[in-house]
Design a protein around this motif. Structure first.
Motif, PDB file in Angstrom:
ATOM      1  N   MET A   1       0.854  -1.203   0.000  1.00  9.67           N
ATOM      2  CA  MET A   1       0.000   0.000   0.000  1.00  9.67           C
ATOM      3  C   MET A   1       0.887   1.249   0.000  1.00  9.67           C
ATOM      4  O   MET A   1       1.846   1.311   0.772  1.00  9.67           O
ATOM      5  N   PRO A   2       0.586   2.206  -0.885  1.00  2.11           N
ATOM      6  CA  PRO A   2       1.450   3.400  -0.931  1.00  2.11           C
ATOM      7  C   PRO A   2       1.408   4.174   0.389  1.00  2.11           C
ATOM      8  O   PRO A   2       0.391   4.171   1.080  1.00  2.11           O
ATOM      9  N   ARG A   3       2.510   4.799   0.698  1.00  4.15           N
ATOM     10  CA  ARG A   3       2.631   5.455   1.989  1.00  4.15           C
ATOM     11  C   ARG A   3       3.070   6.916   1.831  1.00  4.15           C
ATOM     12  O   ARG A   3       3.943   7.220   1.025  1.00  4.15           O
ATOM     13  N   VAL A   4       2.430   7.765   2.607  1.00  2.00           N
ATOM     14  CA  VAL A   4       2.812   9.176   2.655  1.00  2.00           C
ATOM     15  C   VAL A   4       3.228   9.475   4.094  1.00  2.00           C
ATOM     16  O   VAL A   4       2.602   8.995   5.036  1.00  2.00           O
ATOM     17  N   VAL A   5       4.296  10.227   4.249  1.00  2.00           N
ATOM     18  CA  VAL A   5       4.804  10.528   5.585  1.00  2.00           C
ATOM     19  C   VAL A   5       4.600  12.015   5.875  1.00  2.00           C
ATOM     20  O   VAL A   5       4.842  12.861   5.014  1.00  2.00           O
ATOM     21  N   VAL A   6       4.102  12.293   7.075  1.00  2.00           N
ATOM     22  CA  VAL A   6       4.013  13.686   7.527  1.00  2.00           C
ATOM     23  C   VAL A   6       4.978  13.860   8.695  1.00  2.00           C
ATOM     24  O   VAL A   6       4.891  13.143   9.700  1.00  2.00           O
ATOM     25  N   PHE A  42       4.405  10.792  11.135  1.00  2.00           N
ATOM     26  CA  PHE A  42       3.151  10.058  10.893  1.00  2.00           C
ATOM     27  C   PHE A  42       3.280   9.315   9.574  1.00  2.00           C
ATOM     28  O   PHE A  42       3.582   9.938   8.554  1.00  2.00           O
ATOM     29  N   GLU A  43       3.065   8.008   9.594  1.00  2.00           N
ATOM     30  CA  GLU A  43       3.077   7.220   8.361  1.00  2.00           C
ATOM     31  C   GLU A  43       1.637   6.942   7.971  1.00  2.00           C
ATOM     32  O   GLU A  43       0.895   6.312   8.719  1.00  2.00           O
ATOM     33  N   ILE A  44       1.251   7.434   6.810  1.00  6.27           N
ATOM     34  CA  ILE A  44      -0.151   7.313   6.387  1.00  6.27           C
ATOM     35  C   ILE A  44      -0.230   6.390   5.173  1.00  6.27           C
ATOM     36  O   ILE A  44       0.356   6.688   4.121  1.00  6.27           O
ATOM     37  N   PHE A  74       5.074  21.496   9.544  1.00  6.89           N
ATOM     38  CA  PHE A  74       5.019  20.123   9.044  1.00  6.89           C
ATOM     39  C   PHE A  74       5.445  20.064   7.588  1.00  6.89           C
ATOM     40  O   PHE A  74       5.442  21.074   6.885  1.00  6.89           O
ATOM     41  N   GLU A  75       5.832  18.860   7.160  1.00  8.07           N
ATOM     42  CA  GLU A  75       6.091  18.620   5.738  1.00  8.07           C
ATOM     43  C   GLU A  75       5.459  17.296   5.354  1.00  8.07           C
ATOM     44  O   GLU A  75       5.403  16.360   6.151  1.00  8.07           O
ATOM     45  N   VAL A  76       4.949  17.243   4.126  1.00  3.56           N
ATOM     46  CA  VAL A  76       4.340  16.021   3.617  1.00  3.56           C
ATOM     47  C   VAL A  76       5.313  15.417   2.612  1.00  3.56           C
ATOM     48  O   VAL A  76       5.724  16.081   1.665  1.00  3.56           O
ATOM     49  N   VAL A  77       5.709  14.159   2.850  1.00  2.00           N
ATOM     50  CA  VAL A  77       6.711  13.511   2.004  1.00  2.00           C
ATOM     51  C   VAL A  77       6.143  12.214   1.445  1.00  2.00           C
ATOM     52  O   VAL A  77       5.550  11.425   2.181  1.00  2.00           O
ATOM     53  N   THR A  78       6.296  12.004   0.134  1.00  2.00           N
ATOM     54  CA  THR A  78       5.878  10.724  -0.458  1.00  2.00           C
ATOM     55  C   THR A  78       7.016   9.726  -0.263  1.00  2.00           C
ATOM     56  O   THR A  78       8.151  10.001  -0.611  1.00  2.00           O
ATOM     57  N   ASP A  79       6.649   8.575   0.336  1.00  2.00           N
ATOM     58  CA  ASP A  79       7.688   7.612   0.729  1.00  2.00           C
ATOM     59  C   ASP A  79       8.187   6.821  -0.491  1.00  2.00           C
ATOM     60  O   ASP A  79       7.391   6.388  -1.284  1.00  2.00           O
TER      61      ASP A  79
END
Lengths: 79, 224
Positions: A1-6, A42-44, A74-79
């Motif tokens: 499952m793809p993951r986005v990190v905040v 946060f791993e989403i 905060f920063e939103v990073v695509t894992d």
């Protein structure tokens, strides 16, 4: 499952008592010349692809709940 | 008889003490529940101390989105008296009913002691029974009571006389020695110390919490 990190960090101008305590403990262990600031990660996991819309939603979620922008950035990073 | 509601969240600790303090002040104490969007027609609301939702994420951050809070925010914006004590203060900041935020105490310790405060403004519904400059003693107990806001916000709070209480001996690094603030209208007040613990001789070193309750009762009776 793809993951986005905040990543959420206390703003630079805000005192970080936890980071300061960790820095002190590192010094006592002999890890000198290091200064720590402590934040949250946060791993989403998202259903489907990480689309620009999904990223925009996560950005909103971070702004509204995950971070308190009075004291944190905060920063939103695509894992 | 005026009815004052106290909201219980999962993890609230001082809701029963707050209800008891309301009762002792001569008002009807009304228990409210975080999971309901009803505030049962009360005249004023207290958000009590404790560790709502385990204080996960940030103090008050998750409680802010519980069903009762939309109603509380709506009522506060229409002028209803709302008092946030400790976790309740953190919650009011998370809900943006009050400015700023609380971070961990500067010394990292959980602090539990009788705290000396100065009343800075009596122009709120929760402090109108004090005199400006009164020095009072109220119980303080928290790990994250270090009040912070950006310099412009702090200046605005000072300029508008919105700092309600200041620490005489700043225990936690709070900016400007701030222990409690109000909104522009003076109906929403938040503070870290616990006035509900200072209303009875048996258990309190002072009775300085009583004027909080007589203030709001005076305000409510003048309004009717």
């Amino acid at each position: 499952m793809p993951r986005v990190v905040v990543n959420v960090m206390p703003k630079p101008e805000i005192l970080d008592p936890q980071g300061k305590a960790v820095t002190g403990a590192l010094g006592r262990l002999g890890f000198v010349g290091m200064s720590v600031r402590q934040g949250k990660r946060f791993e989403i996991e998202v259903d489907g692809d990480v689309t620009p819309e999904k990223l925009a939603q996560i950005e909103q979620a971070a702004e509204r709940l995950l971070a308190n922008t009075v004291i944190e950035s905060f920063e939103v990073v695509t894992d | 008889m005026p009815r004052i509601g106290v909201v219980t969240f999962p993890g609230s600790l001082d809701d029963q003490d707050a209800l008891r303090a309301v009762e002792l002040s001569g008002a009807e104490a009304v228990p409210l529940w975080h999971g309901s969007d009803s505030i049962d027609g009360v005249d004023a609301i207290i958000l009590p101390g404790g560790f709502s939702y385990g204080d996960y994420l940030r103090c008050g951050a998750i409680a802010r989105f519980s069903p009762v809070m939309d109603t509380v925010i709506d009522a506060a914006n229409k002028g209803m008296p709302v008092l946030g004590i400790c976790n309740g203060f953190q919650l009011l900041c998370e809900a943006h009913l009050l400015d700023g935020a609380m971070i961990r105490n500067a010394g990292q310790h959980f602090i539990c002691r009788d705290e000396r405060l100065r009343v800075e403004t009596v122009d709120t519904v929760w402090t109108c029974d004090f005199r400006a400059g009164d020095e009072i003693t109220i119980v303080l107990k928290n790990g994250e009571g270090n009040y912070q806001a950006d310099p412009e916000t702090l200046k605005r709070l000072e300029d508008n006389d919105q700092v309600v209480f200041r620490y005489l001996d700043n225990p936690n690094g709070s900016a400007g020695d701030i222990a409690g603030i109000t909104n522009l209208r003076g109906n929403v007040v938040g503070l870290m110390p616990h006035p509900e613990h200072n209303v009875e001789e048996l258990t309190s070193p002072s009775l300085d919490g009583k004027p909080f309750f007589s203030s709001v009762l005076n305000f409510l009776s003048a309004r009717v």
